[in-house]
Design a protein around this motif. Structure first.
Motif, PDB file in Angstrom:
ATOM      1  N   LEU A   3      54.083  54.717  38.938  1.00  0.00           N
ATOM      2  CA  LEU A   3      54.278  53.355  38.435  1.00  0.00           C
ATOM      3  C   LEU A   3      53.164  52.436  38.939  1.00  0.00           C
ATOM      4  CD1 LEU A   3      55.912  51.261  36.897  1.00  0.00           C
ATOM      5  CD2 LEU A   3      57.384  51.010  38.918  1.00  0.00           C
ATOM      6  N   LYS A   4      52.795  52.584  40.204  1.00  0.00           N
ATOM      7  CA  LYS A   4      51.669  51.810  40.742  1.00  0.00           C
ATOM      8  C   LYS A   4      50.412  52.025  39.903  1.00  0.00           C
ATOM      9  CE  LYS A   4      50.492  52.096  45.000  1.00  0.00           C
ATOM     10  NZ  LYS A   4      50.227  52.579  46.394  1.00  0.00           N
ATOM     11  N   ALA A   5      50.122  53.292  39.619  1.00  0.00           N
ATOM     12  CA  ALA A   5      48.917  53.606  38.858  1.00  0.00           C
ATOM     13  C   ALA A   5      48.977  53.035  37.447  1.00  0.00           C
ATOM     14  CB  ALA A   5      48.712  55.122  38.818  1.00  0.00           C
ATOM     15  N   ALA A   6      50.135  53.184  36.810  1.00  0.00           N
ATOM     16  CA  ALA A   6      50.279  52.705  35.432  1.00  0.00           C
ATOM     17  C   ALA A   6      50.191  51.181  35.351  1.00  0.00           C
ATOM     18  CB  ALA A   6      51.613  53.186  34.855  1.00  0.00           C
ATOM     19  N   ALA A   7      50.680  50.484  36.397  1.00  0.00           N
ATOM     20  CA  ALA A   7      50.700  49.019  36.392  1.00  0.00           C
ATOM     21  C   ALA A   7      49.437  48.421  37.000  1.00  0.00           C
ATOM     22  CB  ALA A   7      51.928  48.523  37.151  1.00  0.00           C
ATOM     23  N   GLY A   8      48.615  49.250  37.645  1.00  0.00           N
ATOM     24  CA  GLY A   8      47.391  48.744  38.247  1.00  0.00           C
ATOM     25  C   GLY A   8      47.631  47.872  39.456  1.00  0.00           C
ATOM     26  N   VAL A   9      48.623  48.238  40.281  1.00  0.00           N
ATOM     27  CA  VAL A   9      48.925  47.475  41.496  1.00  0.00           C
ATOM     28  C   VAL A   9      48.817  48.395  42.710  1.00  0.00           C
ATOM     29  CG1 VAL A   9      50.428  45.864  40.265  1.00  0.00           C
ATOM     30  CG2 VAL A   9      51.426  47.910  41.321  1.00  0.00           C
ATOM     31  N   ASP A  10      48.823  47.778  43.894  1.00  0.00           N
ATOM     32  CA  ASP A  10      48.704  48.553  45.126  1.00  0.00           C
ATOM     33  C   ASP A  10      49.852  48.230  46.070  1.00  0.00           C
ATOM     34  OD1 ASP A  10      47.586  50.334  46.940  1.00  0.00           O
ATOM     35  OD2 ASP A  10      46.444  48.758  47.950  1.00  0.00           O
ATOM     36  N   ALA A  11      51.065  48.294  45.544  1.00  0.00           N
ATOM     37  CA  ALA A  11      52.238  48.009  46.367  1.00  0.00           C
ATOM     38  C   ALA A  11      52.335  49.011  47.515  1.00  0.00           C
ATOM     39  CB  ALA A  11      53.502  48.079  45.512  1.00  0.00           C
ATOM     40  N   ALA A  12      52.799  48.544  48.667  1.00  0.00           N
ATOM     41  CA  ALA A  12      53.030  49.434  49.807  1.00  0.00           C
ATOM     42  C   ALA A  12      54.292  50.242  49.541  1.00  0.00           C
ATOM     43  CB  ALA A  12      53.191  48.614  51.082  1.00  0.00           C
ATOM     44  N   ILE A  13      54.200  51.566  49.656  1.00  0.00           N
ATOM     45  CA  ILE A  13      55.362  52.431  49.450  1.00  0.00           C
ATOM     46  C   ILE A  13      55.926  52.786  50.828  1.00  0.00           C
ATOM     47  CG2 ILE A  13      56.231  54.556  48.441  1.00  0.00           C
ATOM     48  CD1 ILE A  13      55.074  52.563  46.421  1.00  0.00           C
ATOM     49  N   VAL A  14      57.169  52.388  51.064  1.00  0.00           N
ATOM     50  CA  VAL A  14      57.820  52.617  52.351  1.00  0.00           C
ATOM     51  C   VAL A  14      58.836  53.737  52.166  1.00  0.00           C
ATOM     52  CG1 VAL A  14      59.127  51.587  54.239  1.00  0.00           C
ATOM     53  CG2 VAL A  14      57.539  50.169  52.893  1.00  0.00           C
ATOM     54  N   THR A  15      58.625  54.860  52.854  1.00  0.00           N
ATOM     55  CA  THR A  15      59.499  56.015  52.676  1.00  0.00           C
ATOM     56  C   THR A  15      60.581  56.085  53.753  1.00  0.00           C
ATOM     57  OG1 THR A  15      58.003  57.445  53.927  1.00  0.00           O
ATOM     58  CG2 THR A  15      57.699  57.352  51.541  1.00  0.00           C
ATOM     59  N   HIS A  16      61.681  56.744  53.419  1.00  0.00           N
ATOM     60  CA  HIS A  16      62.841  56.867  54.300  1.00  0.00           C
ATOM     61  C   HIS A  16      63.372  58.291  54.203  1.00  0.00           C
ATOM     62  CE1 HIS A  16      62.485  52.721  52.854  1.00  0.00           C
ATOM     63  NE2 HIS A  16      63.084  52.316  53.959  1.00  0.00           N
ATOM     64  N   GLU A  17      64.012  58.768  55.258  1.00  0.00           N
ATOM     65  CA  GLU A  17      64.605  60.113  55.227  1.00  0.00           C
ATOM     66  C   GLU A  17      65.871  60.155  54.363  1.00  0.00           C
ATOM     67  OE1 GLU A  17      64.202  63.267  56.010  1.00  0.00           O
ATOM     68  OE2 GLU A  17      62.154  62.948  56.691  1.00  0.00           O
ATOM     69  N   GLY A  18      66.494  59.024  54.150  1.00  0.00           N
ATOM     70  CA  GLY A  18      67.707  58.983  53.334  1.00  0.00           C
ATOM     71  C   GLY A  18      67.811  57.664  52.595  1.00  0.00           C
ATOM     72  N   GLY A  19      68.775  57.610  51.649  1.00  0.00           N
ATOM     73  CA  GLY A  19      68.919  56.416  50.828  1.00  0.00           C
ATOM     74  C   GLY A  19      69.615  55.267  51.530  1.00  0.00           C
ATOM     75  N   GLY A  20      70.379  55.545  52.600  1.00  0.00           N
ATOM     76  CA  GLY A  20      71.147  54.488  53.263  1.00  0.00           C
ATOM     77  C   GLY A  20      70.274  53.433  53.893  1.00  0.00           C
ATOM     78  N   GLU A  21      69.276  53.865  54.672  1.00  0.00           N
ATOM     79  CA  GLU A  21      68.368  52.922  55.329  1.00  0.00           C
ATOM     80  C   GLU A  21      67.579  52.129  54.292  1.00  0.00           C
ATOM     81  OE1 GLU A  21      64.577  52.910  58.451  1.00  0.00           O
ATOM     82  OE2 GLU A  21      65.547  54.801  57.865  1.00  0.00           O
ATOM     83  N   MET A  22      67.143  52.807  53.239  1.00  0.00           N
ATOM     84  CA  MET A  22      66.409  52.120  52.177  1.00  0.00           C
ATOM     85  C   MET A  22      67.284  51.046  51.537  1.00  0.00           C
ATOM     86  SD  MET A  22      64.471  53.651  48.807  1.00  0.00           S
ATOM     87  CE  MET A  22      65.899  54.516  48.179  1.00  0.00           C
ATOM     88  N   MET A  23      68.552  51.373  51.276  1.00  0.00           N
ATOM     89  CA  MET A  23      69.458  50.410  50.669  1.00  0.00           C
ATOM     90  C   MET A  23      69.591  49.156  51.537  1.00  0.00           C
ATOM     91  SD  MET A  23      71.547  49.437  48.314  1.00  0.00           S
ATOM     92  CE  MET A  23      71.780  50.918  47.333  1.00  0.00           C
ATOM     93  N   ILE A  24      69.729  49.331  52.832  1.00  0.00           N
ATOM     94  CA  ILE A  24      69.839  48.192  53.753  1.00  0.00           C
ATOM     95  C   ILE A  24      68.609  47.301  53.631  1.00  0.00           C
ATOM     96  CG2 ILE A  24      69.845  47.530  56.197  1.00  0.00           C
ATOM     97  CD1 ILE A  24      71.567  50.044  56.704  1.00  0.00           C
TER      98      ILE A  24
ATOM     99  N   ARG B 263      50.840  42.134  46.840  1.00  0.00           N
ATOM    100  CA  ARG B 263      50.972  43.577  47.060  1.00  0.00           C
ATOM    101  C   ARG B 263      52.417  44.040  46.961  1.00  0.00           C
ATOM    102  NH1 ARG B 263      49.298  47.635  52.022  1.00  0.00           N
ATOM    103  NH2 ARG B 263      49.066  49.500  50.705  1.00  0.00           N
ATOM    104  N   GLY B 264      53.325  43.499  47.753  1.00  0.00           N
ATOM    105  CA  GLY B 264      54.731  43.870  47.664  1.00  0.00           C
ATOM    106  C   GLY B 264      55.055  45.137  48.443  1.00  0.00           C
ATOM    107  N   ARG B 265      56.389  45.405  48.571  1.00  0.00           N
ATOM    108  CA  ARG B 265      56.874  46.570  49.314  1.00  0.00           C
ATOM    109  C   ARG B 265      57.965  47.253  48.492  1.00  0.00           C
ATOM    110  NH1 ARG B 265      56.187  46.810  54.880  1.00  0.00           N
ATOM    111  NH2 ARG B 265      58.337  47.495  55.201  1.00  0.00           N
ATOM    112  N   TRP B 266      57.750  48.518  48.171  1.00  0.00           N
ATOM    113  CA  TRP B 266      58.708  49.305  47.393  1.00  0.00           C
ATOM    114  C   TRP B 266      59.252  50.434  48.258  1.00  0.00           C
ATOM    115  CZ3 TRP B 266      55.416  50.356  42.338  1.00  0.00           C
ATOM    116  CH2 TRP B 266      55.059  49.119  41.756  1.00  0.00           C
ATOM    117  N   GLY B 267      60.545  50.685  48.173  1.00  0.00           N
ATOM    118  CA  GLY B 267      61.174  51.723  48.976  1.00  0.00           C
ATOM    119  C   GLY B 267      61.448  52.986  48.176  1.00  0.00           C
ATOM    120  N   THR B 268      61.258  54.128  48.827  1.00  0.00           N
ATOM    121  CA  THR B 268      61.602  55.405  48.219  1.00  0.00           C
ATOM    122  C   THR B 268      62.241  56.297  49.287  1.00  0.00           C
ATOM    123  OG1 THR B 268      59.560  56.616  48.740  1.00  0.00           O
ATOM    124  CG2 THR B 268      59.550  55.235  46.757  1.00  0.00           C
ATOM    125  N   ALA B 269      62.728  57.455  48.840  1.00  0.00           N
ATOM    126  CA  ALA B 269      63.269  58.439  49.776  1.00  0.00           C
ATOM    127  C   ALA B 269      62.106  59.098  50.514  1.00  0.00           C
ATOM    128  CB  ALA B 269      64.116  59.460  49.030  1.00  0.00           C
TER     129      ALA B 269
END
Length: 315
Positions: free
Chosen positions: A165-186, A146-152
């Motif tokens: 991208l999930k739909a086009a690739a036929g995967v169900d990766a978990a999308i983890v959202t953040h209020e800003g890019g700093g936390e996601m980068m960490i 499944r995997g974990r992908w980060g977004t804003a």
């Protein structure tokens, strides 16, 4: 969605010379509001812009970060402010997504699009020491575990890029959202996330510090400064997205004030020093004046609404 930007107005020629003198303006201070956290894409855009904009408009610019609600608080701040040219909001697709995906008190249509400056690129990136060398590696991992992908924030173009991208690739990766890019980068750097989706502006220092690896861009073509980074489409997934960056005002901005911005925007984009700076950030100048920008935004709304309905996100 991939055809949306091609349907939005023409890119205006940026051959306009810098103005001989800054244009007179009806206010001594102008506030530029962003929903972005300090260091986020819109925050960086505004703070860099005002360094050069003050050469073209005779006023003092102040950048104000109004965070919360994925842009809802910032829209409310603008909608309740005077429509006199003293305050503007940094427009990105986020304020459209927030309006469509939730029920804020004030939505995108409470604001008046005034001028667009740029189109910029969304990229997929990972930690330089991660096992993912290509986007195909990320997709293969997502198919296995499944995997974990980060977004804003949830109402962002980055989130929609990940979903498409999930739909086009036929995967169900978990999308983890953040209020800003700093936390996601960490979380990308420490391996909590497989990849993040963000903007070159936000990632520049980590790229230069060789902390992250770019895997693909959602641009329709490869980035000039990163010719070895393939597009998502090159990688086999038919997804093309770009972000717009401009300014909106409280509804009812006088035409004579809007006309000042129509003159100043192409002049600032033609400033050689600024042009060098924004091209280094992989921003593409895309000036749209106040007579065309509302239609641009309306077309983006229509295209986005169609995608969200077809994908079952909204009814």
């Amino acid at each position: 969605m991939k055809k949306a930007l091609s349907a939005f107005g023409a890119i205006i020629c940026l051959s306009a010379p810098a103005l001989a003198e800054p244009l007179a303006y009806p206010h001594n201070v102008v506030t530029l509001v962003t929903h972005s956290s300090p260091g986020g894409g819109s925050d960086v855009f505004l703070r860099e812009l005002v360094r050069y904009l003050s050469k073209q408009i005779d006023t003092n610019f102040v950048v104000e970060n109004v965070q919360g609600g994925s842009g809802a608080k910032a829209m409310a701040r603008l909608a309740q402010s005077p429509a006199d040219g003293s305050i503007f909001y940094a427009t990105t697709p986020t304020y459209i997504y927030t309006s469509l995906l939730s029920s804020p008190t004030y939505k995108y249509d409470a604001l008046q699009p005034v001028v667009n400056f740029f189109t910029d690129s969304e990229v997929v990136y990972t930690a330089v020491d991660s096992p993912y060398k290509t986007l195909a590696d990320v997709i293969a991992h997502a198919k296995e575990t499944r995997g974990r992908w980060g977004t804003a924030n949830p109402a962002s173009l980055e989130r929609q890029a990940a979903e498409q991208l999930k739909a086009a690739a036929g995967v169900d990766a978990a999308i983890v959202t953040h209020e800003g890019g700093g936390e996601m980068m960490i979380n990308v750097l420490n391996g909590t996330l497989d990849v993040g989706i963000g903007e070159i502006q936000e990632l520049r220092s980590q790229i230069e510090g060789k902390q992250i690896r770019l895997l693909a861009t959602f641009n329709p073509a490869r980035l000039k400064d990163f010719p070895d980074v393939p597009t998502v489409k090159d990688s086999g997934y038919d997804v093309v997205l770009q972000k717009f960056r401009g300014l909106a005002a409280p509804k009812g901005l006088p035409d004579d004030v809007a006309a000042i911005w129509d003159k100043a925007a192409p002049a600032v984009l033609a400033d050689p020093e600024y042009k060098k700076a924004y091209e280094e950030e992989s921003l593409v100048a895309n000036f749209i004046d106040h007579t065309r920008y509302p239609a641009f935004v309306d077309q983006f709304v229509a295209t986005t609404t169609d995608f969200l309905k077809k994908s079952g996100v909204i009814q």
